[in-house]
Design a protein around this motif. Structure first.
Motif, PDB file in Angstrom:
ATOM      1  N   ASP A   1      44.324 -20.875  12.105  1.00  0.00           N
ATOM      2  CA  ASP A   1      42.805 -21.132  11.675  1.00  0.00           C
ATOM      3  C   ASP A   1      41.680 -20.152  11.641  1.00  0.00           C
ATOM      4  O   ASP A   1      41.167 -20.560  10.605  1.00  0.00           O
ATOM      5  CB  ASP A   1      42.342 -22.718  12.208  1.00  0.00           C
ATOM      6  CG  ASP A   1      43.883 -23.263  12.653  1.00  0.00           C
ATOM      7  OD1 ASP A   1      44.383 -23.865  11.714  1.00  0.00           O
ATOM      8  OD2 ASP A   1      44.088 -23.700  13.490  1.00  0.00           O
ATOM      9  N   SER A   2      41.670 -19.053  11.965  1.00  0.00           N
ATOM     10  CA  SER A   2      40.961 -18.675  12.146  1.00  0.00           C
ATOM     11  C   SER A   2      40.944 -17.132  10.630  1.00  0.00           C
ATOM     12  O   SER A   2      40.203 -17.298   9.991  1.00  0.00           O
ATOM     13  CB  SER A   2      40.958 -17.376  13.173  1.00  0.00           C
ATOM     14  OG  SER A   2      39.881 -16.017  13.095  1.00  0.00           O
ATOM     15  N   CYS A   3      41.981 -17.660  10.332  1.00  0.00           N
ATOM     16  CA  CYS A   3      42.126 -16.360   9.051  1.00  0.00           C
ATOM     17  C   CYS A   3      41.636 -17.354   8.344  1.00  0.00           C
ATOM     18  O   CYS A   3      41.252 -16.867   7.371  1.00  0.00           O
ATOM     19  CB  CYS A   3      43.689 -15.456   8.684  1.00  0.00           C
ATOM     20  SG  CYS A   3      44.688 -14.110  10.368  1.00  0.00           S
ATOM     21  N   ILE A   4      42.499 -18.379   8.289  1.00  0.00           N
ATOM     22  CA  ILE A   4      42.646 -19.033   6.623  1.00  0.00           C
ATOM     23  C   ILE A   4      40.919 -19.701   7.466  1.00  0.00           C
ATOM     24  O   ILE A   4      39.928 -19.026   5.601  1.00  0.00           O
ATOM     25  CB  ILE A   4      43.199 -20.517   6.976  1.00  0.00           C
ATOM     26  CG1 ILE A   4      44.589 -20.346   6.657  1.00  0.00           C
ATOM     27  CG2 ILE A   4      42.665 -21.987   5.735  1.00  0.00           C
ATOM     28  CD1 ILE A   4      45.155 -22.518   7.898  1.00  0.00           C
ATOM     29  N   ALA A   5      40.536 -19.754   8.190  1.00  0.00           N
ATOM     30  CA  ALA A   5      38.747 -20.356   7.744  1.00  0.00           C
ATOM     31  C   ALA A   5      37.655 -18.495   7.641  1.00  0.00           C
ATOM     32  O   ALA A   5      36.386 -18.894   6.666  1.00  0.00           O
ATOM     33  CB  ALA A   5      37.935 -20.063   9.426  1.00  0.00           C
ATOM     34  N   LEU A   6      38.248 -17.636   7.862  1.00  0.00           N
ATOM     35  CA  LEU A   6      37.781 -16.127   7.125  1.00  0.00           C
ATOM     36  C   LEU A   6      38.068 -15.460   6.273  1.00  0.00           C
ATOM     37  O   LEU A   6      37.857 -14.836   5.504  1.00  0.00           O
ATOM     38  CB  LEU A   6      37.326 -15.424   8.625  1.00  0.00           C
ATOM     39  CG  LEU A   6      36.759 -16.322   9.530  1.00  0.00           C
ATOM     40  CD1 LEU A   6      37.097 -14.727  10.612  1.00  0.00           C
ATOM     41  CD2 LEU A   6      35.393 -15.673   9.688  1.00  0.00           C
ATOM     42  N   ALA A   7      38.571 -16.177   5.423  1.00  0.00           N
ATOM     43  CA  ALA A   7      39.127 -15.489   4.136  1.00  0.00           C
ATOM     44  C   ALA A   7      38.401 -15.775   3.261  1.00  0.00           C
ATOM     45  O   ALA A   7      37.212 -16.363   3.650  1.00  0.00           O
ATOM     46  CB  ALA A   7      40.429 -16.717   3.481  1.00  0.00           C
ATOM     47  N   PRO A   8      38.653 -15.116   1.475  1.00  0.00           N
ATOM     48  CA  PRO A   8      37.535 -14.310   1.148  1.00  0.00           C
ATOM     49  C   PRO A   8      36.871 -15.863   0.927  1.00  0.00           C
ATOM     50  O   PRO A   8      36.003 -16.102   0.153  1.00  0.00           O
ATOM     51  CB  PRO A   8      37.950 -13.842  -0.341  1.00  0.00           C
ATOM     52  CG  PRO A   8      38.589 -12.915   0.852  1.00  0.00           C
ATOM     53  CD  PRO A   8      39.555 -14.135   2.037  1.00  0.00           C
ATOM     54  N   GLU A   9      37.964 -17.580   0.518  1.00  0.00           N
ATOM     55  CA  GLU A   9      37.311 -18.129   0.023  1.00  0.00           C
ATOM     56  C   GLU A   9      37.316 -19.424   1.143  1.00  0.00           C
ATOM     57  O   GLU A   9      37.308 -20.777   0.382  1.00  0.00           O
ATOM     58  CB  GLU A   9      38.359 -18.557  -1.111  1.00  0.00           C
ATOM     59  CG  GLU A   9      38.114 -18.010  -2.716  1.00  0.00           C
ATOM     60  CD  GLU A   9      39.401 -18.342  -3.405  1.00  0.00           C
ATOM     61  OE1 GLU A   9      39.533 -19.246  -3.299  1.00  0.00           O
ATOM     62  OE2 GLU A   9      39.410 -17.602  -4.691  1.00  0.00           O
ATOM     63  N   GLY A  10      37.169 -18.557   1.871  1.00  0.00           N
ATOM     64  CA  GLY A  10      37.054 -19.867   3.391  1.00  0.00           C
ATOM     65  C   GLY A  10      35.916 -20.518   3.752  1.00  0.00           C
ATOM     66  O   GLY A  10      35.137 -20.401   2.752  1.00  0.00           O
ATOM     67  N   SER A  11      36.451 -21.562   4.649  1.00  0.00           N
ATOM     68  CA  SER A  11      34.706 -22.182   4.740  1.00  0.00           C
ATOM     69  C   SER A  11      33.542 -20.949   6.283  1.00  0.00           C
ATOM     70  O   SER A  11      32.744 -22.173   6.101  1.00  0.00           O
ATOM     71  CB  SER A  11      34.986 -23.415   5.495  1.00  0.00           C
ATOM     72  OG  SER A  11      36.381 -23.369   6.121  1.00  0.00           O
ATOM     73  N   GLY A  12      34.948 -20.455   7.063  1.00  0.00           N
ATOM     74  CA  GLY A  12      33.602 -20.023   7.781  1.00  0.00           C
ATOM     75  C   GLY A  12      33.742 -20.014   9.431  1.00  0.00           C
ATOM     76  O   GLY A  12      34.784 -21.010   9.315  1.00  0.00           O
TER      77      GLY A  12
END
Length: 693
Positions: A76-87
């Motif tokens: 979840d952390s990697c997906i949220a902090l991806a370049p196009e993630g929600s943060g």
């Protein structure tokens, strides 16, 4: 709405960061070893990956498998902090340009004490950190110095020197750099391939040069070209028009015209430039880039294969031919002239006029303001060599040898190189018969110049080789004058044939040449031990003549002239001459009012001669001290009294040679009275006492 290229292809791991291996590799090693610091400072030019690396750092720290140099990208952390993630709520990114006050710093400090909601670390990314005020940094100082275990600060700035020193000393500082052209081209080609658009190879150098090494700026320019691309992709002409760069055809025409010394073609290119609507400043900047590439190709023939010159292959071959036609010194001077012209074009009301004047300076090195500089002289020599090579003959006047000597000897040799265009002048001195029987003019010493006295030809067998001048002998006592004998007028002798003139001095240096290197001589004497006082005295001295290896100087003040003639000081001056000119030298200094020939010897007669004459005329019955010595009849024939000289100044003592004040010298430096006048006063007092008796 499509994302911009710099956002769409933002790196998600340290392995994808381009051109910053000196930063990413140490960070990857630290993450793998678990050596995590509580504060980091990323600095460097804009658009080189500082903020992206900070986000990757936060993603690597909070990964489920972390801390790790390679985030999994599935948690979840990697997906949220991806370049196009929600943060993520545990990763806070602040812009110090709008949140740099003390109140913002206090709010951030209060929020930092809370534990992370769902991640391992709470990360604060402060972009443009140099915009934080001093009060704001002071508010953050305590928590940055001793933060909780779950808190990590990441500062990103383009000006690390403006970050408070107490904050900067508590961080790990990683400086980012501009991306090299080769790495930038690989990045652009990868993005273009992903977009599926065709781009001509000659477009990439234009985009890379316009981007200036910034990945964000370069990708923004490429995104603009891709947006306006047609069915055939991005063409060179379209890129030149959109980017505002100068067409390479104009640059090639200008370089070819300069290589051929074709003024009509040079100014014709400027006219075409103005008709096409190009900016003269941008043309001068692009011309300077081309001259840089030509200098590299001239110095390093394989600069293209080494990546020093990034141009297409067909353009590289043409530039190599241009570099071979133009000499290295000419290219260097062209680059200097264009660079100085760019500085003058800033804020100019008529940049085209300045561009034309710039071209005139390049075309006419002899008429430019820097005509006497080393670069201008070498350019003229290379031009003569090219003309001689084109005509199939040797360089006139030894231009090739002069150019080599100038290139190896520096500025002085280049400035003194012979000019073949100027013919040697031969001066003829009229003889006595041609002057109408006039008497030759006499010098101050009462003797006629050697060139005006009638000479008798000497047979070649009796001629003696020229000898170096001997030191002056002390003056002998004057002999009683003999009555003049009547002489028969001699018939005018035929003038001897003019012999070739001997060199004026050792190494071909005459009085004029010595005056030309006078500043270098003063600098050399100044650096010698005890030379500052000699330098101060030489500032008011001049060069009278150079005869062989004997240098005769003059000074306005007689005491200082005698001091400069002192053997110790004369040896120091001779040492300075050897350092500047080479060879062996002898130095003598004379008073400026003394004639250069025999006048100095007559004025420096010993006082013992005058005392002996006075003793011979004294009556036998009179005591010696009662009769004063006979004073000279004429004032100007009286010998100068021996004036005691002041002591030599110390090494760090300044020497002043100003004119004496009208109030007279101070008491400690007053000159002693005339010995004759003192003796006369003593005799008068004695005779008066005898009359009273």
């Amino acid at each position: 709405m499509a994302l911009a290229l710099y956002r769409k292809y933002r790196p998600a791991t340290f392995a994808e960061v381009v051109g910053q291996d000196h930063v990413t590799e140490p960070l990857r090693v630290a993450l793998a070893a678990g050596r995590i610091n509580h504060a980091y400072l990323f600095s460097g030019p804009r658009g080189c990956g500082k903020t992206s690396s900070a986000r990757i750092m936060a993603r690597s720290l909070n990964c489920a498998n972390g801390p790790t140099p390679d985030p999994c990208g599935k948690c979840d952390s990697c997906i949220a902090l991806a370049p196009e993630g929600s943060g993520s709520v545990d990763v806070v990114e602040l812009d110090a340009a709008s949140h740099g006050g003390v109140d913002d710093a206090r709010e951030l400090r209060d929020r930092a004490f809370y534990a992370p909601a769902e991640s391992r670390y709470r990360v604060f990314i402060i972009d443009e950190a140099h915009m934080v005020t001093t009060q704001g940094f002071n508010a953050l100082l305590k928590i940055v110095e001793e933060p909780p275990e779950h808190l990590i600060f990441l500062f990103a700035t383009t000006e690390p020197d403006k970050v408070l020193q107490t904050i900067r000393s508590r961080t790990h500082h990683y400086p980012f750099r501009l991306i090299p052209p080769n790495a930038m081209r690989a990045l652009l080609e990868r993005n273009v391939e992903a977009e599926g658009v065709s781009v001509e190879p000659s477009v990439y150098p234009l985009v890379i040069r316009a981007g200036g090494g910034s990945a964000r700026d370069t990708q923004s320019l490429l995104d603009q070209l891709l947006a306006g691309a047609g069915a055939d992709g991005v063409a060179y002409d379209r890129a030149v028009a959109l980017l505002g760069v100068t067409d390479r055809a104009l640059i090639n025409d200008m370089v070819d015209a300069l290589a051929d010394d074709d003024a009509a073609a040079v100014f014709g290119t400027v006219e075409r430039l103005a008709d096409a609507g190009h900016d003269p400043r941008r043309f001068a900047s692009d011309l300077l880039d081309r001259l840089r590439d030509l200098i590299l190709l001239r110095s390093v023939p394989d600069a293209g294969s080494r990546g020093l010159v990034n141009v297409p292959d067909d353009e590289l071959s043409k530039m190599t031919a241009q570099a071979d036609r133009i000499g290295a010194a000419t290219l260097t001077r062209y680059a200097e002239v264009v660079h100085n012209g760019l500085l003058e074009m800033r804020g100019a009301t008529s940049p085209r006029l300045l561009l034309e004047l710039l071209c005139a300076r390049m075309m006419l090195p002899a008429a430019a303001p820097d005509a006497e500089s080393e670069g201008a002289v070498l350019q003229r020599l290379e031009r003569l060599e090219r003309r001689a090579a084109a005509s199939g003959g040797a360089p006139a006047g030894g231009a090739g040898a002069g150019g080599a000597a100038a290139a190896s000897g520096g500025g002085a040799a280049g400035a003194a190189a012979p000019q073949p265009e100027q013919p040697q002048r031969v001066f003829h001195r009229p003889s006595r018969q041609e002057q109408g029987g006039q008497e030759p003019q006499t010098s101050a010493a009462g003797q006629a110049p050697a060139a005006q006295q009638p000479q008798t030809p000497v047979p070649a067998a009796q001629q003696q080789p020229a000898r170096s001048p001997q030191p002056a002998q002390p003056a002998q006592p004057a002999q009683p004058a003999q009555p003049a004998q009547p002489t028969q007028p001699a018939a005018p002798a035929p003038e001897p044939e003019a012999a070739p003139a001997a060199p004026a001095a050792s190494g071909g240096v005459d009085a004029t040449g010595l005056r030309g290197v006078w500043p270098q001589l003063l600098a050399s004497i100044r650096n010698a031990p005890g030379g500052r006082s000699i330098e101060a005295m030489l500032t008011q001295a001049g060069v009278r003549s150079v005869d062989g290896n004997l240098v005769v100087l003059t000074h306005k003040a007689a005491p200082l002239a005698r001091r400069l003639s002192d053997p110790t000081n004369a040896e120091k001056i001779a040492a300075g001459l050897r350092e500047v000119l080479g060879g062996d030298w002898q130095v003598r200094c004379e008073h400026e009012g003394v004639a250069p020939q025999g006048g100095a010897a007559r004025q420096q007669q010993p006082r013992q001669q005058a005392q002996q004459q006075a003793q011979a005329q004294r009556p036998s019955g009179q005591p010696q001290q009662e009769r004063p010595p006979e004073r000279p009849q004429q004032r100007h024939e009286r010998s100068e009294p021996d004036i005691p000289l002041p002591p030599e100044p110390a090494e760090d003592e300044d020497m002043y040679t100003e004119e004496p004040s009208s109030l007279g010298p101070p008491p400690e430096t007053r000159q002693p009275e005339d010995p004759g006048r003192a003796a006369h006063q003593l005799l008068s007092d004695h005779l008066g006492a005898r009359r009273l008796d």
